[in-house]
Scaffold this motif. Structure first.
Motif, PDB file in Angstrom:
ATOM      1  N   ASP A   1      20.007  11.918   0.187  1.00 26.97           N
ATOM      2  CA  ASP A   1      19.636  12.929   1.997  1.00 26.97           C
ATOM      3  C   ASP A   1      19.237  14.441   2.272  1.00 26.97           C
ATOM      4  OD1 ASP A   1      21.414  10.790   3.222  1.00 26.97           O
ATOM      5  OD2 ASP A   1      23.334  12.165   3.654  1.00 26.97           O
ATOM      6  N   ARG A   2      19.607  15.660   1.247  1.00 27.86           N
ATOM      7  CA  ARG A   2      18.535  16.481   1.191  1.00 27.86           C
ATOM      8  C   ARG A   2      17.333  16.322   0.635  1.00 27.86           C
ATOM      9  NH1 ARG A   2      23.157  17.976  -2.361  1.00 27.86           N
ATOM     10  NH2 ARG A   2      21.663  17.658  -4.115  1.00 27.86           N
ATOM     11  N   LEU A   3      16.928  15.222  -0.054  1.00 28.17           N
ATOM     12  CA  LEU A   3      15.354  15.319  -0.116  1.00 28.17           C
ATOM     13  C   LEU A   3      14.778  14.596   1.096  1.00 28.17           C
ATOM     14  CD1 LEU A   3      15.843  13.039  -4.235  1.00 28.17           C
ATOM     15  CD2 LEU A   3      14.826  15.333  -3.504  1.00 28.17           C
ATOM     16  N   HIS A   4      15.599  13.656   2.050  1.00 30.63           N
ATOM     17  CA  HIS A   4      15.196  13.133   2.838  1.00 30.63           C
ATOM     18  C   HIS A   4      14.864  14.059   3.900  1.00 30.63           C
ATOM     19  CE1 HIS A   4      14.680  11.084   7.130  1.00 30.63           C
ATOM     20  NE2 HIS A   4      15.508  11.215   7.392  1.00 30.63           N
ATOM     21  N   SER A   5      15.498  14.858   4.148  1.00 25.89           N
ATOM     22  CA  SER A   5      15.545  16.397   4.778  1.00 25.89           C
ATOM     23  C   SER A   5      14.733  17.288   4.595  1.00 25.89           C
ATOM     24  CB  SER A   5      17.153  17.077   5.360  1.00 25.89           C
ATOM     25  OG  SER A   5      17.391  17.726   4.026  1.00 25.89           O
ATOM     26  N   LYS A   6      14.005  16.663   3.353  1.00 26.12           N
ATOM     27  CA  LYS A   6      12.718  18.082   2.518  1.00 26.12           C
ATOM     28  C   LYS A   6      11.722  16.971   2.895  1.00 26.12           C
ATOM     29  CE  LYS A   6      15.481  20.540  -1.041  1.00 26.12           C
ATOM     30  NZ  LYS A   6      15.978  20.125  -2.495  1.00 26.12           N
ATOM     31  N   GLU A   7      11.877  16.185   3.348  1.00 24.73           N
ATOM     32  CA  GLU A   7      10.685  15.179   4.261  1.00 24.73           C
ATOM     33  C   GLU A   7      10.069  14.271   2.554  1.00 24.73           C
ATOM     34  OE1 GLU A   7       8.214  17.239   6.874  1.00 24.73           O
ATOM     35  OE2 GLU A   7      10.320  17.292   8.242  1.00 24.73           O
ATOM     36  N   PHE A   8      10.194  14.246   1.400  1.00 27.27           N
ATOM     37  CA  PHE A   8      10.394  13.470   0.225  1.00 27.27           C
ATOM     38  C   PHE A   8      10.074  11.749   0.048  1.00 27.27           C
ATOM     39  CE2 PHE A   8      11.154  17.646  -1.618  1.00 27.27           C
ATOM     40  CZ  PHE A   8       9.998  18.338  -1.693  1.00 27.27           C
ATOM     41  N   ILE A   9      11.679  11.715   0.764  1.00 27.10           N
ATOM     42  CA  ILE A   9      11.077  10.156   1.059  1.00 27.10           C
ATOM     43  C   ILE A   9      12.116   9.532   2.426  1.00 27.10           C
ATOM     44  CG2 ILE A   9      12.372  10.035  -0.774  1.00 27.10           C
ATOM     45  CD1 ILE A   9      15.207  10.156  -0.060  1.00 27.10           C
TER      46      ILE A   9
ATOM     47  N   GLY B   1       1.165  -1.274  -0.239  1.00 23.90           N
ATOM     48  CA  GLY B   1      -0.204   0.417  -0.195  1.00 23.90           C
ATOM     49  C   GLY B   1       0.563   1.778   0.221  1.00 23.90           C
ATOM     50  N   SER B   2       1.889   1.139  -0.244  1.00 25.29           N
ATOM     51  CA  SER B   2       3.285   2.283  -0.327  1.00 25.29           C
ATOM     52  C   SER B   2       3.845   2.391  -1.963  1.00 25.29           C
ATOM     53  CB  SER B   2       3.534   1.840   1.056  1.00 25.29           C
ATOM     54  OG  SER B   2       3.158   2.056   2.579  1.00 25.29           O
ATOM     55  N   THR B   3       3.772   3.779  -1.512  1.00 25.14           N
ATOM     56  CA  THR B   3       5.069   3.813  -2.593  1.00 25.14           C
ATOM     57  C   THR B   3       5.995   3.915  -2.742  1.00 25.14           C
ATOM     58  OG1 THR B   3       2.814   4.931  -4.129  1.00 25.14           O
ATOM     59  CG2 THR B   3       5.133   5.058  -4.587  1.00 25.14           C
ATOM     60  N   ARG B   4       7.398   2.965  -3.299  1.00 19.82           N
ATOM     61  CA  ARG B   4       8.506   2.927  -3.080  1.00 19.82           C
ATOM     62  C   ARG B   4       9.270   3.147  -3.698  1.00 19.82           C
ATOM     63  NH1 ARG B   4       9.253   1.181   2.193  1.00 19.82           N
ATOM     64  NH2 ARG B   4      11.668   0.716   1.927  1.00 19.82           N
ATOM     65  N   ALA B   5      10.652   3.407  -4.194  1.00 20.76           N
ATOM     66  CA  ALA B   5      11.490   3.707  -5.433  1.00 20.76           C
ATOM     67  C   ALA B   5      12.793   3.696  -5.388  1.00 20.76           C
ATOM     68  CB  ALA B   5      10.926   5.160  -5.803  1.00 20.76           C
ATOM     69  N   TRP B   6      13.717   2.526  -6.121  1.00 19.49           N
ATOM     70  CA  TRP B   6      14.761   1.870  -5.779  1.00 19.49           C
ATOM     71  C   TRP B   6      15.343   3.471  -5.416  1.00 19.49           C
ATOM     72  CZ3 TRP B   6      14.178  -2.303  -4.908  1.00 19.49           C
ATOM     73  CH2 TRP B   6      13.678  -3.161  -5.880  1.00 19.49           C
TER      74      TRP B   6
ATOM     75  N   LEU C   1      11.507   5.088   0.492  1.00 16.25           N
ATOM     76  CA  LEU C   1       9.673   5.144   0.513  1.00 16.25           C
ATOM     77  C   LEU C   1       9.070   7.081   0.057  1.00 16.25           C
ATOM     78  CD1 LEU C   1       6.807   4.027   1.966  1.00 16.25           C
ATOM     79  CD2 LEU C   1       7.186   5.225   3.867  1.00 16.25           C
ATOM     80  N   LEU C   2       8.351   6.579  -0.544  1.00 13.71           N
ATOM     81  CA  LEU C   2       8.217   8.442  -0.615  1.00 13.71           C
ATOM     82  C   LEU C   2       7.251   8.602   0.232  1.00 13.71           C
ATOM     83  CD1 LEU C   2       7.939   7.568  -4.735  1.00 13.71           C
ATOM     84  CD2 LEU C   2       9.321   9.111  -4.038  1.00 13.71           C
ATOM     85  N   THR C   3       7.217   9.900   0.805  1.00 14.52           N
ATOM     86  CA  THR C   3       6.364  10.420   1.396  1.00 14.52           C
ATOM     87  C   THR C   3       5.030  10.340   0.852  1.00 14.52           C
ATOM     88  OG1 THR C   3       6.643  12.293   1.334  1.00 14.52           O
ATOM     89  CG2 THR C   3       8.288  11.381   3.066  1.00 14.52           C
ATOM     90  N   GLU C   4       3.512  11.054   1.079  1.00  7.42           N
ATOM     91  CA  GLU C   4       2.893  11.274   0.460  1.00  7.42           C
ATOM     92  C   GLU C   4       2.815  12.469  -0.334  1.00  7.42           C
ATOM     93  OE1 GLU C   4      -2.042  12.860   1.155  1.00  7.42           O
ATOM     94  OE2 GLU C   4      -1.040  11.614   2.262  1.00  7.42           O
ATOM     95  N   GLU C   5       3.834  14.280   0.299  1.00 10.87           N
ATOM     96  CA  GLU C   5       3.570  15.002  -0.406  1.00 10.87           C
ATOM     97  C   GLU C   5       5.385  14.332  -1.757  1.00 10.87           C
ATOM     98  OE1 GLU C   5       3.596  19.132  -1.909  1.00 10.87           O
ATOM     99  OE2 GLU C   5       2.839  17.954  -0.149  1.00 10.87           O
ATOM    100  N   GLY C   6       6.586  14.082  -1.123  1.00  8.81           N
ATOM    101  CA  GLY C   6       7.452  13.625  -2.295  1.00  8.81           C
ATOM    102  C   GLY C   6       6.651  12.549  -3.273  1.00  8.81           C
TER     103      GLY C   6
END
Length: 79
Positions: free
Chosen positions: A39-47, A25-30, A58-63
């Protein structure tokens, strides 16, 4: 080499849309991208945190929403 990190983050997030898949039920990406960018995308709460032993993030809903929008922006076919 100096470069625009925000642009790299955008294109990387767009490419995560290309490699996405659904799992439980979640969206993931390689996550085969530059560690600093991830790391920057994680700090921006996209992954989720890319530093785990999983081969995907895991891609967050916003990501997920932002990733699709950026993919369409950079790689969508023109009418």
């Amino acid at each position: 080499m100096e470069y625009d990190r925000d642009k790299v983050d955008e294109v990387t997030l767009a490419l995560l849309w290309l490699t996405r898949f659904k799992e439980a039920g979640s969206t993931r990406a390689w996550k085969g991208h530059d560690w600093e960018t991830m790391d920057r995308l994680h700090s921006k709460e996209f992954i989720s945190d890319p530093r785990g032993k999983h081969k995907s993030v895991l891609l967050t809903e916003e990501g997920e929403k932002h990733s699709k929008r950026l993919f369409d922006k950079y790689f969508g076919s023109k009418p």
